[in-house]
Design an enzyme around this catalytic site. Structure first.
Site, mmCIF file in Angstrom:
data_model
loop_
_atom_site.group_PDB
_atom_site.id
_atom_site.type_symbol
_atom_site.label_atom_id
_atom_site.label_comp_id
_atom_site.label_asym_id
_atom_site.label_seq_id
_atom_site.Cartn_x
_atom_site.Cartn_y
_atom_site.Cartn_z
ATOM 1 N N LYS A 168 39.906 39.703 50.356
ATOM 2 C CA LYS A 168 41.253 40.158 50.704
ATOM 3 C C LYS A 168 41.326 40.539 52.188
ATOM 4 O O LYS A 168 42.312 40.253 52.857
ATOM 5 C CB LYS A 168 41.647 41.335 49.802
ATOM 6 C CG LYS A 168 41.833 40.906 48.341
ATOM 7 C CD LYS A 168 41.903 42.104 47.406
ATOM 8 C CE LYS A 168 42.180 41.678 45.970
ATOM 9 N NZ LYS A 168 42.000 42.767 44.997
ATOM 10 N N GLU B 64 35.383 44.425 34.965
ATOM 11 C CA GLU B 64 35.016 43.306 34.110
ATOM 12 C C GLU B 64 33.596 43.482 33.595
ATOM 13 O O GLU B 64 32.858 44.347 34.075
ATOM 14 C CB GLU B 64 35.140 42.021 34.919
ATOM 15 C CG GLU B 64 36.548 41.904 35.440
ATOM 16 C CD GLU B 64 36.854 40.551 35.991
ATOM 17 O OE1 GLU B 64 36.134 39.604 35.675
ATOM 18 O OE2 GLU B 64 37.837 40.470 36.730
ATOM 19 N N CYS C 5 45.925 29.748 32.181
ATOM 20 C CA CYS C 5 46.911 30.527 31.425
ATOM 21 C C CYS C 5 46.233 31.745 30.808
ATOM 22 O O CYS C 5 46.236 31.939 29.604
ATOM 23 C CB CYS C 5 47.553 29.637 30.357
ATOM 24 S SG CYS C 5 49.018 30.361 29.631
ATOM 25 N N ILE D 189 52.052 43.992 45.244
ATOM 26 C CA ILE D 189 52.589 44.591 46.476
ATOM 27 C C ILE D 189 52.989 43.494 47.459
ATOM 28 O O ILE D 189 52.165 42.659 47.828
ATOM 29 C CB ILE D 189 51.552 45.517 47.150
ATOM 30 C CG1 ILE D 189 51.035 46.560 46.168
ATOM 31 C CG2 ILE D 189 52.162 46.192 48.378
ATOM 32 C CD1 ILE D 189 49.907 47.417 46.720
HETATM 33 N N1 LIG Z 1 44.121 39.698 36.724
HETATM 34 C C1 LIG Z 1 44.609 40.299 37.811
HETATM 35 O O1 LIG Z 1 45.038 41.456 37.761
HETATM 36 C C2 LIG Z 1 44.650 39.576 39.104
HETATM 37 C C3 LIG Z 1 44.183 38.287 39.224
HETATM 38 N N2 LIG Z 1 44.260 37.637 40.418
HETATM 39 C C4 LIG Z 1 43.787 36.271 40.541
HETATM 40 O O2 LIG Z 1 44.549 35.447 39.674
HETATM 41 C C5 LIG Z 1 43.753 34.363 39.205
HETATM 42 C C6 LIG Z 1 43.777 34.355 37.675
HETATM 43 O O3 LIG Z 1 43.255 35.576 37.217
HETATM 44 P P1 LIG Z 1 43.324 35.998 35.663
HETATM 45 O O4 LIG Z 1 44.566 35.509 35.058
HETATM 46 O O5 LIG Z 1 43.025 37.432 35.643
HETATM 47 O O6 LIG Z 1 42.075 35.216 35.110
HETATM 48 P P2 LIG Z 1 41.777 34.813 33.585
HETATM 49 O O7 LIG Z 1 40.316 34.619 33.477
HETATM 50 O O8 LIG Z 1 42.448 35.730 32.647
HETATM 51 O O9 LIG Z 1 42.510 33.395 33.468
HETATM 52 C C7 LIG Z 1 42.011 32.216 34.011
HETATM 53 C C8 LIG Z 1 42.251 31.136 33.009
HETATM 54 O O10 LIG Z 1 41.914 29.881 33.572
HETATM 55 C C9 LIG Z 1 41.286 29.096 32.554
HETATM 56 N N3 LIG Z 1 40.493 28.050 33.167
HETATM 57 C C10 LIG Z 1 39.236 28.105 33.629
HETATM 58 N N4 LIG Z 1 38.868 26.929 34.149
HETATM 59 C C11 LIG Z 1 39.912 26.109 33.989
HETATM 60 C C12 LIG Z 1 40.152 24.748 34.317
HETATM 61 N N5 LIG Z 1 39.220 24.022 34.904
HETATM 62 N N6 LIG Z 1 41.364 24.229 34.027
HETATM 63 C C13 LIG Z 1 42.319 24.963 33.438
HETATM 64 N N7 LIG Z 1 42.150 26.264 33.097
HETATM 65 C C14 LIG Z 1 40.961 26.810 33.377
HETATM 66 C C15 LIG Z 1 40.476 30.094 31.752
HETATM 67 O O11 LIG Z 1 40.186 29.597 30.479
HETATM 68 C C16 LIG Z 1 41.410 31.300 31.737
HETATM 69 O O12 LIG Z 1 42.267 31.293 30.639
HETATM 70 C C17 LIG Z 1 42.367 34.570 39.830
HETATM 71 O O13 LIG Z 1 42.286 33.841 41.021
HETATM 72 C C18 LIG Z 1 42.351 36.063 40.129
HETATM 73 O O14 LIG Z 1 41.478 36.415 41.183
HETATM 74 C C19 LIG Z 1 44.823 38.218 41.531
HETATM 75 C C20 LIG Z 1 45.311 39.491 41.469
HETATM 76 C C21 LIG Z 1 45.206 40.284 40.268
HETATM 77 N N1 LIG Z 2 39.603 42.988 40.413
HETATM 78 C C1 LIG Z 2 40.716 43.305 41.255
HETATM 79 C C2 LIG Z 2 41.999 42.810 40.669
HETATM 80 C C3 LIG Z 2 42.629 41.756 41.403
HETATM 81 O O1 LIG Z 2 42.680 41.539 42.577
HETATM 82 C C4 LIG Z 2 40.833 44.810 41.430
HETATM 83 O O2 LIG Z 2 40.133 45.569 40.762
HETATM 84 O O3 LIG Z 2 41.635 45.212 42.279
HETATM 85 NA NA NA Z 3 50.542 40.976 47.213
#
Ligand SMILES: NC(=O)C1=CN([C@@H]2O[C@H](COP(=O)(O)OP(=O)(O)OC[C@H]3O[C@@H](n4cnc5c(N)ncnc54)[C@H](O)[C@@H]3O)[C@@H](O)[C@H]2O)C=CC1
Ligand SMILES: N[C@@H](CC=O)C(=O)O
Ligand code: NA
Length: 463
Positions: free
Chosen positions: A208, A193, A16, A139
């Site tokens: 990707k 990051e 979350c 997208i």
């Molecule tokens: N942030 C973005 O713009 C994008 C993210 N993604 C993908 O979406 C996914 C989530 O990304 P974000 O939300 O940005 O990451 P985030 O780091 O903000 O959220 C991940 C959450 O998972 C929690 N977590 C870690 N281990 C855990 C466990 N064992 N059980 C339950 N919760 C756990 C963390 O505490 C954290 O709150 C990743 O796979 C990322 O590559 C894909 C496209 C864009």
């Molecule tokens: N880190 C990525 C975000 C999610 O895919 C980016 O910069 O495009």
């Molecule tokens: Na997409």
């Protein structure tokens, strides 16, 4: 598979953070509309997190730290995974799929590493596995490839799939900033990051590319199959050289069906490249993503939008969730991943590319012939050559000025060479051999040049 007997569709959320919290918000705010589209209410039955105290916006009775327990609950129909990384997520999702739970994930790293095992588990139990958000965030891209273009033959998928690196390269081009300055700005604005390795070294884009190539060419492609180069070595001089040729520099993911040594093959690569400023991908700037698809019948298509961000990525996640939930309600499942073509992966060395090479040379008789000879020895055809004076030697006007430094050649010049397409290994060997020539003082820059299906008119008609 039977329908859901009119009961709500149970949703378990793993993770979350940036994306997961937006999924919770939208599930709440749009509950009625989503229920109408699904044919039954979506009920969030639990949210697995690592640190419960960090989620005041989520009802406390939904929060758990026991992700395995949540996934195993009888009232869960769909698991939405927004944790990221490989373990413990892989084990959790395999268990969920084997138990017939559908899975929606944005986890490109896992899908590019072990998508085959997840797809096999989904196929075995008849569950759905959807991952639209994993590539180019908001997208709509994977569903068009898998469904809208299912009757066509895709020949190339190429694009900008990493927002962080596109922001950095755009900033270098527009402000003249060097790589370090642009990276710092990306961090300040929250794009990069704290550890930007996955983005700037091309790992994110390679994952990707693996997913795109797998779907486009009906072949299992993993991140390890993708040739990967990042943007750390792109210099302000490279950007200026691109501009001089009517080009711009982008980090591209390029997936193609090609004729390899073993017949029809898949080529998948991620690297920085010059592209003509007239190409639609050249005007994609900042943190935006865009992907260009070429298909035999449809021709050229372009998909553009935001590839990252909480609400944006949550939009794609919810699209998948509605599809998976609707399948539960009507008692079916969506199209499966297909790997029937099972094409070989062509090595980067056998992939045909073009190079732009800047060489610092001593400007004396015979040097150009020597340099051209090295290209010829390696079977690489030169498309254009331009010579520029350097260090104030005044060669631009053809007049050499010996500044009286007896220790070095009277005149220095830079040779800018653009090649025709040749196997990448031949181009790399050519550059290696050039560094061994006495007359070559150094290789100032080497970048691939991509026309991406268009003639590169700016480069003198090279296509
Ligand atoms: N942030 C973005 O713009 C994008 C993210 N993604 C993908 O979406 C996914 C989530 O990304 P974000 O939300 O940005 O990451 P985030 O780091 O903000 O959220 C991940 C959450 O998972 C929690 N977590 C870690 N281990 C855990 C466990 N064992 N059980 C339950 N919760 C756990 C963390 O505490 C954290 O709150 C990743 O796979 C990322 O590559 C894909 C496209 C864009
Ligand atoms: N880190 C990525 C975000 C999610 O895919 C980016 O910069 O495009
Ligand atoms: Na997409």
């Amino acid at each position: 598979m039977v329908g859901n007997d009119g009961r709500p569709v149970g949703v378990a959320l793993l993770g979350c953070g940036v994306v997961g919290s937006q999924v919770v918000r939208l599930l709440t705010e749009q509950a009625d509309e989503l229920a109408a589209r699904v044919g039954a209410p979506l009920r969030l039955v639990g949210v697995a997190v690592r640190r419960p105290q960090r989620h005041p916006d989520v009802p406390a009775d939904l929060i758990t730290t026991d992700a395995a327990g949540l996934v195993a609950r009888e009232d869960v129909d769909v698991v939405v995974e927004l944790v990221g990384g490989i373990e413990p997520v892989r084990g959790l999702l395999l268990t969920a799929l084997k138990n017939g739970r559908s899975v929606v994930s944005a986890n490109k790293a896992l899908l590019a590493e072990d998508g085959a095992a997840l797809a096999a588990a989904a196929a075995e139990s008849g569950a759905d596995l959807y991952y639209e958000a994993s590539v180019a965030g908001a997208i709509p891209l994977l569903r068009p490839i898998q469904q809208s273009l299912a009757g066509d033959r895709i020949v190339r998928v190429a694009g900008i799939v990493n927002g962080t690196t596109n922001f950095i390269l755009s900033a270098m081009a527009s402000t003249g900033a060097n790589y370090a300055e642009a990276l710092e700005e990306a961090g300040r604005l929250g794009y990069a990051e704290a550890d930007p390795t996955a983005d700037v070294d091309g790992y994110d884009a390679a994952s990707k590319a693996a997913i795109l190539a797998s779907l486009a060419f009906h072949t299992r492609v993993t991140a390890d199959d993708v040739h990967r180069e990042g943007i750390r070595d792109v210099t302000a001089a490279d950007i200026a050289a691109a501009r001089a040729l009517g080009c711009t520099v982008k980090l591209l993911a390029i997936c193609e069906q090609v004729e390899g040594p073993a017949g029809p093959s898949v080529s998948a690569r991620v690297h920085p490249a010059m592209i003509p400023r007239s190409h639609p991908l050249a005007s994609v700037s900042g943190a935006y993503n865009a992907v260009f698809i070429e298909a035999a019948a449809a021709g050229q298509l372009m998909f553009y939008g935001q590839g990252a961000g909480g609400p944006q990525t949550a939009s794609a996640v919810l699209g998948d969730l509605v599809a998976a939930a609707r399948n539960r309600v009507i008692g079916g499942r969506g199209p499966r991943d297909s790997a029937h073509a099972d094409l070989p992966i062509v090595a980067m060395g056998d992939t045909r590319t073009r190079y732009h090479v800047s060489l610092d040379v001593s400007d004396r008789a015979g040097v150009l012939a020597q340099v051209a000879g090295v290209f010829a020895e390696h079977g690489v055809s030169i498309a254009t050559v331009r010579q520029e004076g350097r260090n104030g030697t005044g060669l631009e006007d053809g007049v050499a000025r010996d500044e009286g430094d007896g220790a070095r050649d009277a005149r220095d010049a830079t040779l800018v060479i653009v090649t025709h397409s040749a196997p990448d290994a031949a181009l790399a060997a050519t550059v290696d051999a050039l560094t061994g020539l006495d007359a070559v003082q150094g290789v100032a820059g080497v970048l691939r040049v991509e026309g991406l299906g268009r003639p590169v008119t700016e480069l003198g008609g090279v296509s």
